[in-house]
Enzyme design. Sequence first.
Site, PDB file in Angstrom:
ATOM      1  CG  ASP A   1     -13.871  -6.537   2.372  1.00 20.22           C
ATOM      2  OD1 ASP A   1     -13.733  -5.899   3.437  1.00 20.22           O
ATOM      3  OD2 ASP A   1     -14.130  -5.986   1.284  1.00 20.22           O
TER       4      ASP A   1
ATOM      5  CG  ASP B   1      -8.218  -4.445   1.356  1.00 17.37           C
ATOM      6  OD1 ASP B   1      -9.111  -3.902   2.028  1.00 17.37           O
ATOM      7  OD2 ASP B   1      -8.190  -4.439   0.105  1.00 17.37           O
TER       8      ASP B   1
ATOM      9  CG  ASP C   1      -2.965 -20.121  -1.921  1.00 17.14           C
ATOM     10  OD1 ASP C   1      -2.406 -20.142  -0.803  1.00 17.14           O
ATOM     11  OD2 ASP C   1      -2.534 -20.752  -2.912  1.00 17.14           O
TER      12      ASP C   1
ATOM     13  CE  LYS D   1       1.065 -17.760  -3.228  1.00 21.42           C
ATOM     14  NZ  LYS D   1       0.094 -18.877  -3.286  1.00 21.42           N
TER      15      LYS D   1
ATOM     16  CE1 TYR E   1      -3.642  -2.450   0.438  1.00 18.50           C
ATOM     17  CE2 TYR E   1      -4.676  -0.416   1.152  1.00 18.50           C
ATOM     18  CZ  TYR E   1      -4.773  -1.707   0.718  1.00 18.50           C
ATOM     19  OH  TYR E   1      -6.020  -2.266   0.567  1.00 18.50           O
TER      20      TYR E   1
HETATM   21  C1  IPM Z   1     -10.428  -0.916   3.889  1.00 20.40           C
HETATM   22  C2  IPM Z   1     -10.689  -0.260   2.570  1.00 20.40           C
HETATM   23  C3  IPM Z   1      -9.513   0.658   2.241  1.00 20.40           C
HETATM   24  C4  IPM Z   1      -8.287  -0.222   2.120  1.00 20.40           C
HETATM   25  C5  IPM Z   1      -9.693   1.543   0.989  1.00 20.40           C
HETATM   26  C6  IPM Z   1     -10.953   2.356   1.065  1.00 20.40           C
HETATM   27  C7  IPM Z   1      -8.502   2.402   0.741  1.00 20.40           C
HETATM   28  O1  IPM Z   1     -10.909  -1.216   1.589  1.00 20.40           O
HETATM   29  O2  IPM Z   1     -10.298  -0.186   4.885  1.00 20.40           O
HETATM   30  O3  IPM Z   1     -10.363  -2.141   3.920  1.00 20.40           O
HETATM   31  O4  IPM Z   1      -8.007  -0.783   1.059  1.00 20.40           O
HETATM   32  O5  IPM Z   1      -7.575  -0.354   3.114  1.00 20.40           O
HETATM   33 MG    MG Z   2     -10.974  -3.209   2.326  1.00 22.63          MG
END
Ligand code: IPM
Ligand code: MG
Length: 369
Positions: free
Chosen positions: A264, A260, A236, A204, A154
């Site tokens: 999710d 990230d 993975d 990884k 990042y």
């Molecule tokens: C998160 C979001 C952010 C990230 C974006 C909005 C920059 O997806 O906080 O997970 O990738 O970290």
């Molecule tokens: Mg995110």
Amino acid sequence: MLIKDISFNKVKNMTHNIAILPGDGIGPEIIAEAVKVIEFLRQHAGFDATMTTAPVGGAGYDAAGKPLPDDTLSLVKACDAILLGAVGGPQYEALPREMRPERGLLGLRSELALFSNLRPAILYPQLADASSLKPEIVAGLDIMIVRELTGGIYFGQPREITEKDGERYAYNTAGYKESEIERIGRSAFDIAMKRDKRVCSVDKANVLEVSELWREVMENVAKDYPEVELSHMYVDNAAMQLVKWPKQFDVMVTSNLFGDVLSDCAAMLTGSIGMLPSASLDANGKGMYEPIHGSAPDIAGMGVANPLATILSVAMMLRYSLNEEALAQRIEAAVGKVLDQGLRTADIMSDGCTEVNTMAMGDAVVAAL
Ligand code: IPM
Ligand code: MG
């Protein structure tokens, strides 16, 4: 000595200065409900705090021409904790990269050195039907993902879109210093000590040098935590295992990009991303707190968003930055009570429950407090 004592933000019974950053989309609506909760604690629970609001993200761009305005940055640097709504919206997507709302968020993370991102994935028993997985796979789920937040690909340099061999070429740099791996490792092990004492480090290492170092440093950190069991998993496989048998995990620790994606995935296991808070902490316990879900521009302004993730973010703030564990538990209990009453916003609605809007949900939590 005295000066040191009063400047340390974990001392109890002092005024907590909270920066409120509503941001974009549904941000202002859900933040308004969380502010009601803080206001209630101020008036009825002896919680001594000030709140100062400032724009960030698209709202920062609209107000001051950039996603992290100077005044907002000064405010968050001086405060004890930050409550953030969400950033981003379609109207900002055509802006140059440096002006996009996400840059405001990334700027807050790096300017404040918020390297440790805690993303719990908890399935509330009252919401067991909301998951798309079978109840026996997810019932009682309680995972903590610890994501490194200020390094890795990042932020790695160099990075650019350039030209190579007569065509366009783009690259980013994924790098970690030992010290960066070590401090996120310690974060994860410290948290595991208060939980089931198991850490799974995700990397990884079969392909990437950066992961090879990651694994080695995690092994070294583990030596200081003999009670904690450390395992390693390739990313993975970790994605697969999260969907197959998520309850095998207690704490997962991983790099910025892997975290990230996996967070999710873990959030969706619960089927109710509208319920999940998060914390981003620096080395001293100062933190930024925000719901895991985004700015949801499609429902912004409609008053139907679920404010519970933001309200639960206030609970995390009380726990991790403000040394107010009892108040944190009080908020969490109030949220549980409201769910028991059968109140649901649209995203978590199910048969036999009562659908309420954003404001009514916030009011119900305050009543339950
Ligand atoms: C998160 C979001 C952010 C990230 C974006 C909005 C920059 O997806 O906080 O997970 O990738 O970290
Ligand atoms: Mg995110």
